[in-house]
Design a protein around this motif. Structure first.
Motif, PDB file in Angstrom:
ATOM      1  N   LEU A 121       0.809  -1.096  -0.066  1.00  0.00           N
ATOM      2  CA  LEU A 121       0.103   0.070   0.072  1.00  0.00           C
ATOM      3  C   LEU A 121       0.835   1.268   0.070  1.00  0.00           C
ATOM      4  CD1 LEU A 121      -2.989   0.912  -0.008  1.00  0.00           C
ATOM      5  CD2 LEU A 121      -2.800   0.817   2.465  1.00  0.00           C
ATOM      6  N   ALA A 122       2.008   1.109   0.759  1.00  0.00           N
ATOM      7  CA  ALA A 122       2.762   2.264   0.544  1.00  0.00           C
ATOM      8  C   ALA A 122       3.458   2.654  -0.691  1.00  0.00           C
ATOM      9  CB  ALA A 122       4.088   2.186   1.684  1.00  0.00           C
ATOM     10  N   ARG A 123       3.886   1.447  -1.229  1.00  0.00           N
ATOM     11  CA  ARG A 123       4.170   1.766  -2.790  1.00  0.00           C
ATOM     12  C   ARG A 123       3.285   2.332  -3.567  1.00  0.00           C
ATOM     13  NH1 ARG A 123       6.436  -3.239  -1.563  1.00  0.00           N
ATOM     14  NH2 ARG A 123       5.063  -4.266  -2.691  1.00  0.00           N
ATOM     15  N   ILE A 124       1.779   1.763  -3.700  1.00  0.00           N
ATOM     16  CA  ILE A 124       0.822   2.194  -4.509  1.00  0.00           C
ATOM     17  C   ILE A 124       0.559   3.641  -3.983  1.00  0.00           C
ATOM     18  CG2 ILE A 124      -1.719   1.833  -4.856  1.00  0.00           C
ATOM     19  CD1 ILE A 124      -1.120  -1.206  -4.694  1.00  0.00           C
ATOM     20  N   ILE A 125       0.490   4.187  -2.679  1.00  0.00           N
ATOM     21  CA  ILE A 125       0.435   5.346  -2.391  1.00  0.00           C
ATOM     22  C   ILE A 125       1.361   6.379  -2.903  1.00  0.00           C
ATOM     23  CG2 ILE A 125       0.295   7.152  -0.291  1.00  0.00           C
ATOM     24  CD1 ILE A 125      -1.138   4.693   1.162  1.00  0.00           C
ATOM     25  N   GLU A 126       2.623   5.991  -2.791  1.00  0.00           N
ATOM     26  CA  GLU A 126       3.822   6.962  -3.479  1.00  0.00           C
ATOM     27  C   GLU A 126       3.512   7.033  -4.963  1.00  0.00           C
ATOM     28  OE1 GLU A 126       8.415   6.383  -4.424  1.00  0.00           O
ATOM     29  OE2 GLU A 126       7.659   5.656  -2.442  1.00  0.00           O
ATOM     30  N   SER A 127       3.137   6.098  -5.906  1.00  0.00           N
ATOM     31  CA  SER A 127       2.729   6.092  -7.185  1.00  0.00           C
ATOM     32  C   SER A 127       1.563   6.994  -7.351  1.00  0.00           C
ATOM     33  CB  SER A 127       2.275   4.517  -7.802  1.00  0.00           C
ATOM     34  OG  SER A 127       2.060   4.651  -8.883  1.00  0.00           O
ATOM     35  N   ALA A 128       0.773   6.968  -6.380  1.00  0.00           N
ATOM     36  CA  ALA A 128      -0.730   7.680  -6.743  1.00  0.00           C
ATOM     37  C   ALA A 128      -0.411   9.350  -6.582  1.00  0.00           C
ATOM     38  CB  ALA A 128      -1.825   7.350  -5.672  1.00  0.00           C
ATOM     39  N   GLY A 129       0.486   9.382  -5.807  1.00  0.00           N
ATOM     40  CA  GLY A 129       1.074  10.803  -5.398  1.00  0.00           C
ATOM     41  C   GLY A 129       1.411  11.391  -6.656  1.00  0.00           C
ATOM     42  N   ARG A 130       2.721  10.619  -7.061  1.00  0.00           N
ATOM     43  CA  ARG A 130       3.237  10.955  -8.560  1.00  0.00           C
ATOM     44  C   ARG A 130       2.174  11.383  -9.527  1.00  0.00           C
ATOM     45  NH1 ARG A 130       6.950   6.992  -6.883  1.00  0.00           N
ATOM     46  NH2 ARG A 130       5.774   5.605  -8.516  1.00  0.00           N
ATOM     47  N   ASN A 131       1.280  10.396  -9.501  1.00  0.00           N
ATOM     48  CA  ASN A 131       0.127  10.306 -10.815  1.00  0.00           C
ATOM     49  C   ASN A 131      -0.707  11.612 -10.486  1.00  0.00           C
ATOM     50  OD1 ASN A 131      -1.961   9.823 -12.647  1.00  0.00           O
ATOM     51  ND2 ASN A 131      -2.570   8.244 -11.573  1.00  0.00           N
ATOM     52  N   ILE A 132      -0.955  12.095  -9.213  1.00  0.00           N
ATOM     53  CA  ILE A 132      -1.672  13.145  -8.974  1.00  0.00           C
ATOM     54  C   ILE A 132      -0.918  14.522  -9.461  1.00  0.00           C
ATOM     55  CG2 ILE A 132      -2.837  14.619  -7.189  1.00  0.00           C
ATOM     56  CD1 ILE A 132      -3.484  11.946  -5.986  1.00  0.00           C
ATOM     57  N   ARG A 133       0.608  14.377  -9.111  1.00  0.00           N
ATOM     58  CA  ARG A 133       1.345  15.347  -9.492  1.00  0.00           C
ATOM     59  C   ARG A 133       1.302  15.761 -10.854  1.00  0.00           C
ATOM     60  NH1 ARG A 133       4.780  13.621  -6.346  1.00  0.00           N
ATOM     61  NH2 ARG A 133       4.158  14.917  -4.320  1.00  0.00           N
ATOM     62  N   THR A 134       1.312  14.659 -11.607  1.00  0.00           N
ATOM     63  CA  THR A 134       1.251  14.852 -13.146  1.00  0.00           C
ATOM     64  C   THR A 134       0.143  15.585 -13.511  1.00  0.00           C
ATOM     65  OG1 THR A 134       2.802  12.809 -13.225  1.00  0.00           O
ATOM     66  CG2 THR A 134       1.670  13.322 -15.103  1.00  0.00           C
ATOM     67  N   GLY A 135      -1.047  14.952 -13.025  1.00  0.00           N
ATOM     68  CA  GLY A 135      -2.075  15.720 -13.369  1.00  0.00           C
ATOM     69  C   GLY A 135      -2.391  17.027 -13.311  1.00  0.00           C
ATOM     70  N   GLN A 136      -1.751  17.526 -11.899  1.00  0.00           N
ATOM     71  CA  GLN A 136      -1.569  19.011 -11.836  1.00  0.00           C
ATOM     72  C   GLN A 136      -0.749  19.578 -12.589  1.00  0.00           C
ATOM     73  OE1 GLN A 136      -0.212  18.478  -7.703  1.00  0.00           O
ATOM     74  NE2 GLN A 136      -2.236  19.069  -6.624  1.00  0.00           N
ATOM     75  N   GLN A 137       0.373  18.755 -12.953  1.00  0.00           N
ATOM     76  CA  GLN A 137       1.299  19.622 -13.899  1.00  0.00           C
ATOM     77  C   GLN A 137       0.778  19.906 -15.090  1.00  0.00           C
ATOM     78  OE1 GLN A 137       4.491  16.935 -13.511  1.00  0.00           O
ATOM     79  NE2 GLN A 137       5.383  17.950 -11.686  1.00  0.00           N
ATOM     80  N   SER A 138      -0.204  18.956 -15.560  1.00  0.00           N
ATOM     81  CA  SER A 138      -0.935  19.159 -16.928  1.00  0.00           C
ATOM     82  C   SER A 138      -2.156  20.089 -16.970  1.00  0.00           C
ATOM     83  CB  SER A 138      -1.310  17.553 -17.490  1.00  0.00           C
ATOM     84  OG  SER A 138      -2.507  17.345 -16.685  1.00  0.00           O
ATOM     85  N   GLY A 139      -2.630  20.623 -15.709  1.00  0.00           N
ATOM     86  CA  GLY A 139      -3.528  21.476 -15.488  1.00  0.00           C
ATOM     87  C   GLY A 139      -4.882  20.737 -15.495  1.00  0.00           C
TER      88      GLY A 139
END
Length: 194
Positions: A121-139
């Motif tokens: 779950l910790a690995r998946i949470i870390e990946s989810a944070g990166r994924n959300i950050r990517t969505g923020q960077q794309s606007g």
């Protein structure tokens, strides 16, 4: 994925069937009968009954990671469409495996499995944070949301949300469950406001 050596795979298959039949428990005598192997084979391949449960959980988790991997989803679509598809893959994987409800319920409290699940779950949470950050960077996502906190909240809720969906009788369809979980995810990360 390569199959395990025959005796090991026989035990894994038999244990999965016994867990389903026993609502999360495995009787060693029933396992021996179902697999056609001795208790010695169990100890040879897994070290203990707990080691067998760990192997089953690891196999389940590896399949889940493969089912929701980026490679399973078209890259050229927007964040929301891609993540809705990932959510559907997540639901479909859990609904297809008869052990899902048990692995998210009674089996998850076994100490060895709980430790593995926490790390996964910790690995998946870390990946989810990166994924959300990517969505923020794309606007496509609200930049004011803390991506790591949102990833932790979404993944924790998704884990418990799918467990709830699996316990329902009658069980919702994959599409109904996906829609309910996706509405939560979209609201949590601000995707429903952009």
């Amino acid at each position: 994925m390569a199959r395990a050596p025959l005796g090991r795979q026989q035990l894994l298959d038999a244990a999965r069937a016994e867990l389903v039949a026993g609502s999360g428990t495995v009787d060693l005598n029933a396992l021996k009968r179902r697999s056609g192997l001795s208790t010695g084979a169990l100890y040879h391949h897994f070290g203990s009954k707990a080691g067998l449960l760990v192997a089953i959980y690891e196999e389940f988790h590896a399949g889940l990671v493969a089912a929701i991997a980026d490679e399973t989803i078209a890259d050229s679509i927007g964040w929301g469409t891609r993540e809705r598809a990932r959510t559907r893959n997540f639901v479909a994987y859990h609904f297809a495996d008869p052990l899902s409800e048990l692995l998210l319920g009674p089996i998850s409290t076994e100490p060895e499995v709980a430790e593995l699940e926490a790390a996964a779950l910790a690995r998946i949470i870390e990946s989810a944070g990166r994924n959300i950050r990517t969505g923020q960077q794309s606007g496509e996502l609200d930049p004011a949301i803390d991506p790591d906190l949102a990833g932790a909240c979404v993944m924790g809720a998704l884990r418990h949300g799918i467990a709830e969906q699996l316990r329902r009788h009658p069980r919702p369809s994959v599409d109904e469950a996906t829609e309910g979980l996706w509405r939560f995810i979209a609201a949590a990360v601000g995707a429903d406001r952009l």
